[in-house]
Design an enzyme around this catalytic site. Structure first.
Site, mmCIF file in Angstrom:
data_model
loop_
_atom_site.group_PDB
_atom_site.id
_atom_site.type_symbol
_atom_site.label_atom_id
_atom_site.label_comp_id
_atom_site.label_asym_id
_atom_site.label_seq_id
_atom_site.Cartn_x
_atom_site.Cartn_y
_atom_site.Cartn_z
ATOM 1 N N LYS A 30 0.683 -1.395 -0.702
ATOM 2 C CA LYS A 30 -0.158 0.136 0.567
ATOM 3 C C LYS A 30 1.142 1.562 -0.097
ATOM 4 O O LYS A 30 2.296 1.068 0.397
ATOM 5 C CB LYS A 30 -0.412 0.126 0.883
ATOM 6 C CG LYS A 30 -2.023 0.216 1.089
ATOM 7 C CD LYS A 30 -2.579 0.144 2.789
ATOM 8 C CE LYS A 30 -3.987 -0.686 2.333
ATOM 9 N NZ LYS A 30 -5.084 -0.752 3.495
ATOM 10 N N LYS A 46 5.666 3.702 1.433
ATOM 11 C CA LYS A 46 5.111 1.881 0.922
ATOM 12 C C LYS A 46 5.214 1.461 2.194
ATOM 13 O O LYS A 46 6.644 1.204 2.939
ATOM 14 C CB LYS A 46 6.165 1.773 -0.665
ATOM 15 C CG LYS A 46 5.797 0.571 -0.770
ATOM 16 C CD LYS A 46 5.971 0.561 -2.402
ATOM 17 C CE LYS A 46 4.927 -1.000 -3.159
ATOM 18 N NZ LYS A 46 5.279 -0.642 -4.790
ATOM 19 N N ASP A 140 8.897 -4.280 -13.733
ATOM 20 C CA ASP A 140 8.132 -3.695 -13.293
ATOM 21 C C ASP A 140 7.527 -2.553 -13.850
ATOM 22 O O ASP A 140 6.773 -2.507 -13.566
ATOM 23 C CB ASP A 140 7.305 -4.096 -12.111
ATOM 24 C CG ASP A 140 5.965 -4.321 -11.724
ATOM 25 O OD1 ASP A 140 5.555 -5.304 -12.856
ATOM 26 O OD2 ASP A 140 5.715 -4.577 -10.830
ATOM 27 N N ASN A 145 3.750 2.431 -12.484
ATOM 28 C CA ASN A 145 5.016 3.247 -12.430
ATOM 29 C C ASN A 145 5.902 4.067 -12.662
ATOM 30 O O ASN A 145 6.921 4.474 -12.226
ATOM 31 C CB ASN A 145 6.474 1.960 -11.836
ATOM 32 C CG ASN A 145 6.036 0.637 -11.124
ATOM 33 O OD1 ASN A 145 5.021 0.757 -10.356
ATOM 34 N ND2 ASN A 145 5.614 -0.867 -11.330
ATOM 35 N N ASP A 158 9.296 2.308 -7.879
ATOM 36 C CA ASP A 158 9.227 1.002 -7.463
ATOM 37 C C ASP A 158 10.157 0.371 -7.984
ATOM 38 O O ASP A 158 10.880 -0.931 -9.071
ATOM 39 C CB ASP A 158 8.188 0.452 -8.015
ATOM 40 C CG ASP A 158 7.994 0.628 -7.574
ATOM 41 O OD1 ASP A 158 6.870 0.955 -6.065
ATOM 42 O OD2 ASP A 158 6.194 -0.236 -7.587
ATOM 43 N N THR A 180 -0.457 -7.653 -15.152
ATOM 44 C CA THR A 180 -0.804 -7.879 -16.488
ATOM 45 C C THR A 180 0.484 -7.808 -17.443
ATOM 46 O O THR A 180 1.541 -7.693 -16.943
ATOM 47 C CB THR A 180 -1.537 -6.721 -16.665
ATOM 48 O OG1 THR A 180 -0.167 -5.589 -16.429
ATOM 49 C CG2 THR A 180 -2.837 -5.760 -16.410
HETATM 50 P P1 ADP Z 1 1.720 -0.979 -8.623
HETATM 51 O O1 ADP Z 1 1.801 -2.668 -8.955
HETATM 52 O O2 ADP Z 1 0.803 -0.337 -8.504
HETATM 53 O O3 ADP Z 1 2.995 0.082 -8.855
HETATM 54 P P2 ADP Z 1 2.450 0.425 -5.876
HETATM 55 O O4 ADP Z 1 2.157 -0.291 -4.605
HETATM 56 O O5 ADP Z 1 3.650 0.952 -5.654
HETATM 57 O O6 ADP Z 1 1.703 -0.841 -7.075
HETATM 58 O O7 ADP Z 1 1.669 1.598 -5.826
HETATM 59 C C1 ADP Z 1 -0.020 2.516 -5.685
HETATM 60 C C2 ADP Z 1 -0.076 3.405 -6.650
HETATM 61 O O8 ADP Z 1 0.614 4.531 -5.919
HETATM 62 C C3 ADP Z 1 0.949 3.502 -7.912
HETATM 63 O O9 ADP Z 1 0.301 3.335 -9.007
HETATM 64 C C4 ADP Z 1 0.750 5.328 -7.360
HETATM 65 O O10 ADP Z 1 -0.872 5.798 -8.173
HETATM 66 C C5 ADP Z 1 0.608 5.524 -6.131
HETATM 67 N N1 ADP Z 1 2.524 5.649 -6.062
HETATM 68 C C6 ADP Z 1 3.412 5.035 -5.441
HETATM 69 N N2 ADP Z 1 3.838 5.712 -5.810
HETATM 70 C C7 ADP Z 1 3.321 6.983 -4.997
HETATM 71 C C8 ADP Z 1 4.705 8.587 -5.156
HETATM 72 N N3 ADP Z 1 5.935 8.269 -4.215
HETATM 73 N N4 ADP Z 1 4.144 9.609 -4.947
HETATM 74 C C9 ADP Z 1 2.650 9.586 -5.067
HETATM 75 N N5 ADP Z 1 2.074 8.095 -5.802
HETATM 76 C C10 ADP Z 1 2.714 7.036 -5.239
HETATM 77 MG MG MG Z 2 4.155 0.819 -7.855
#
Ligand code: ADP
Ligand code: MG
Length: 453
Positions: A30, A46, A140, A145, A158, A180
Site C-alpha cells: 500500500k 510504501k 516491472d 510505475n 519501484d 498484467t
Molecule cells: P503498483 O504495483 O501498482 O505499482 P504500488 O504499491 O507501487 O503499486 O503503488 C500504488 C500506487 O500508488 C501507484 O500506482 C501510484 O499511483 C501511487 N504511488 C506510488 N508511489 C507514489 C509516490 N511516491 N507518490 C505518489 N503516489 C505514489
Molecule cells: Mg508502484
C-alpha cells in the site's frame, strides 16, 4: 480546519511520520501519504508485509537494491529517503509526487504527439539506463510505475523493489507470476532466466508504443493468445507513427533478447536523439544503517517503530486535499463522474461518517459483495471471478470539516473497467449520500457573497 483539525489528532503515527490517506494499492503493498512532523515535509510511504518480504530467499538482493536506491538521486527516479520496520511491517519512505500517473493523461486526453511521447521516453530511458549502470533492474515497468511530479517531469517508481513482489525460484532468477503481462518481455513470460536490462528495455518499447498509439501493441482477452502475440512480437504500428519511430520500436520489440537493440544503441538512435537533454544529477553521502538493521538477521529490536491508531475518521488537511487533486487543480477535488476509467474515485457527503458507511454496506450487499468493516474503512470483496480476478474495493471516510466528509472508493484488485461499472451502479444507490455543491465548487467571491447576504 474544523475542531479536530490540529496536527496529530485522529492520525496514525509511524516514527516521525503521520500517515494519511492511501495513494494507491498494489498486490503486495500500500502506498500512503505521510508527513514528516519534524520538518513538515510531505512524503509517500510504501508499506509491505514484513513476513512476506523476509521469508523468501532474496534478502541479500533486496538489501543491496534498496541500499543502491537510497544512494541514487536521479531527476527521473523517485527518491528513497529511508526504510523503517515495525514488528510486522516494512515502511519505505519516498519522495511524494503529485502529478498523478502518466497514463491518466492518455486515459483522459488520448494519445500523445510524437514529440511529447519522445520527451517522456527519453526521461524513462535516462532513469532505466542509470539504474542499470548501478546494477539495479526494474523488472516491472508498467504505467502504474510512471508518475509525474508537479512540473510534469517523469518519475519512475519501484526501482529495486520488484524482487519484493515476485516469486523467486531456487536458481535465483526472477519469475513473474502475476500482474498484467502486456508490458512483459517474452523471455520473462517464458519462465527462463533473463537479462534484466534487455527485459526492461522491452517494457520501455511497449510504453513508447502506448504513448504514441493510445492503445497496447499486444492485447487479447484470451491469455494464451496474448502470450502468442508477445512471443512473436505480433504487432502493427498505426499509420500516424513516423517511419523512424516505427523502425526504432521494431528494434526494441524484438522477441529475441540477443538480437534486441541495446539501451546504448537506443540513446544514439536518430529518432531518440531529437531534442535530447542528458540528465543532470548528483549522488550523495547517505547513511545505510536503516537498511542494514532491517535486512540483517540481528536487527536491533530497539530500532523498530510502532503504529499508533485512533478510533475515529482520519482528518484530512489542506495539504492532503490538494495532493489528492492532480496538479493542484481544485476543480477536480471531488471528482465529477466522467467517462475516463480510473482506479479510484471520491465524493463528498454531509451525512455522519457511520451512516455513510452503513449506506455503502447496504448498497453493496445486493450487488454481490462481501463486506468487511474496520474503523472507518470498508473492504468489499466481489463474489464473482472477474476478468482479472475478483473485484475488490476499498473505501474510506475522511473528515474534511466536522460536517463534511470525503468518501474514497478505490479498486484494490480486479479489472478497472469492472470497477467503473461497479461505481456507476453503486452511485445510483447512494444518491442521498452524495453531496454536490450546487454549480460545482464555488469561487472565492461567491462564498463571500453567500456569507453576507
Ligand atoms: P503498483 O504495483 O501498482 O505499482 P504500488 O504499491 O507501487 O503499486 O503503488 C500504488 C500506487 O500508488 C501507484 O500506482 C501510484 O499511483 C501511487 N504511488 C506510488 N508511489 C507514489 C509516490 N511516491 N507518490 C505518489 N503516489 C505514489
Ligand atoms: Mg508502484
Amino acid at each position: 480546519m474544523g475542531t479536530h483539525g490540529g496536527a496529530g489528532s485522529g492520525r496514525t503515527r509511524v516514527g516521525r511520520y503521520e500517515l494519511g490517506r492511501t495513494l494507491g494499492e498494489g498486490t503486495f503493498a500500500k502506498v500512503k501519504f505521510a508527513r514528516n512532523v519534524e520538518t513538515g515535509e510531505n512524503v509517500a510511504i510504501k508499506i509491505l508485509d514484513k513476513e512476506k518480504v523476509l521469508k523468501h530467499k532474496m534478502i541479500a538482493q533486496i538489501k543491496r537494491e534498496i541500499s543502491t536506491m537510497k544512494l541514487i538521486r536521479h531527476p527521473n527516479v523517485i527518491r528513497m529517503y529511508e526504510v523503517m520496520a515495525s514488528k510486522t511491517k516494512i515502511y519505505i519512505v519516498m519522495e511524494l509526487v503529485t502529478g498523478g500517473e502518466l497514463f491518466d493523461k492518455i486515459a483522459s486526453r488520448g494519445r500523445l504527439k510524437e514529440d511529447d511521447a519522445r520527451k517522456y521516453f527519453q526521461q524513462l530511458i535516462n532513469a532505466v539506463d542509470y539504474c542499470h549502470s548501478r546494477g539495479v533492474y526494474h523488472r516491472d515497468l508498467k504505467p502504474e510505475n510512471l508518475l509525474l511530479d508537479a512540473n510534469g517531469t517523469l518519475k519512475v517508481s519501484d526501482f529495486g523493489l520488484s524482487a519484493l513482489s515476485k516469486q523467486v525460484r531456487e536458481d535465483g532468477l526472477l519469475h513473474t507470476t502475476c500482474g498484467t503481462p502486456n508490458y512483459v518481455a517474452p523471455e520473462v513470460i517464458n519462465n527462463k532466466g533473463y537479462d534484466g536490462a534487455k527485459a526492461d528495455l522491452w517494457s520501455c518499447g511497449v510504453i513508447l508504443f502506448v504513448l504514441m498509439a493510445g492503445y497496447l501493441p499486444f492485447e487479447d482477452s484470451n491469455l494464451m493468445s496474448l502470450y502468442k502475440k508477445i512471443y512473436k512480437a505480433d504487432f502493427t504500428c498505426p499509420s500516424w507513427f513516423s517511419t523512424s519511430a516505427k523502425k526504432l520500436i521494431k528494434k526494441i520489440l524484438d522477441p529475441n533478447p540477443s538480437t534486441r537493440i541495446t539501451i546504448a544503441e537506443v540513446i544514439s538512435n536518430e529518432w531518440f536523439k531529437k531534442g535530447y537533454q542528458p540528465p543532470r544529477f548528483e549522488t550523495a553521502d547517505v547513511n545505510l544503517d536503516d537498511v542494514n538493521s532491517i535486512f540483517n538477521e540481528t536487527g536491533d529490536p530497539a530500532q523498530l517503530v510502532v503504529e499508533r491508531r485512533e478510533e475515529r475518521p482520519a482528518v484530512m488537511n489542506a495539504f492532503e486535499l490538494i495532493s489528492t487533486s492532480q496538479g493542484l487543480n481544485l476543480g477536480t477535488l471531488f471528482e465529477k463522474q466522467t467517462d475516463s476509467v480510473k482506479r479510484e474515485t471520491r465524493f463528498a457527503s454531509r451525512l455522519p461518517a457511520k451512516e455513510i458507511l452503513s449506506k455503502i454496506e447496504a448498497a453493496a450487499g445486493p450487488m454481490g459483495f462481501n463486506v468487511q468493516k474496520r474503523n472507518y474503512k470498508l473492504k468489499l470483496q466481489g463474489e464473482n471471478p472477474g476478468r482479472k480476478g475478483q473485484l475488490a474495493i476499498a473505501t474510506e471516510v475522511f473528515e474534511v470539516t466536522p460536517s463534511l466528509y470525503m468518501v474514497e472508493i478505490r479498486k484494490s484488485n480486479g479489472d478497472t473497467l469492472e470497477f467503473h461499472n461497479f461505481y456507476h451502479s453503486i452511485s445510483n444507490g447512494l444518491k442521498d449520500v452524495m453531496w454536490k455543491p450546487e454549480g460545482g465548487i464555488p469561487e472565492a467571491d461567491e462564498i463571500r457573497h453567500r456569507r453576507s447576504p
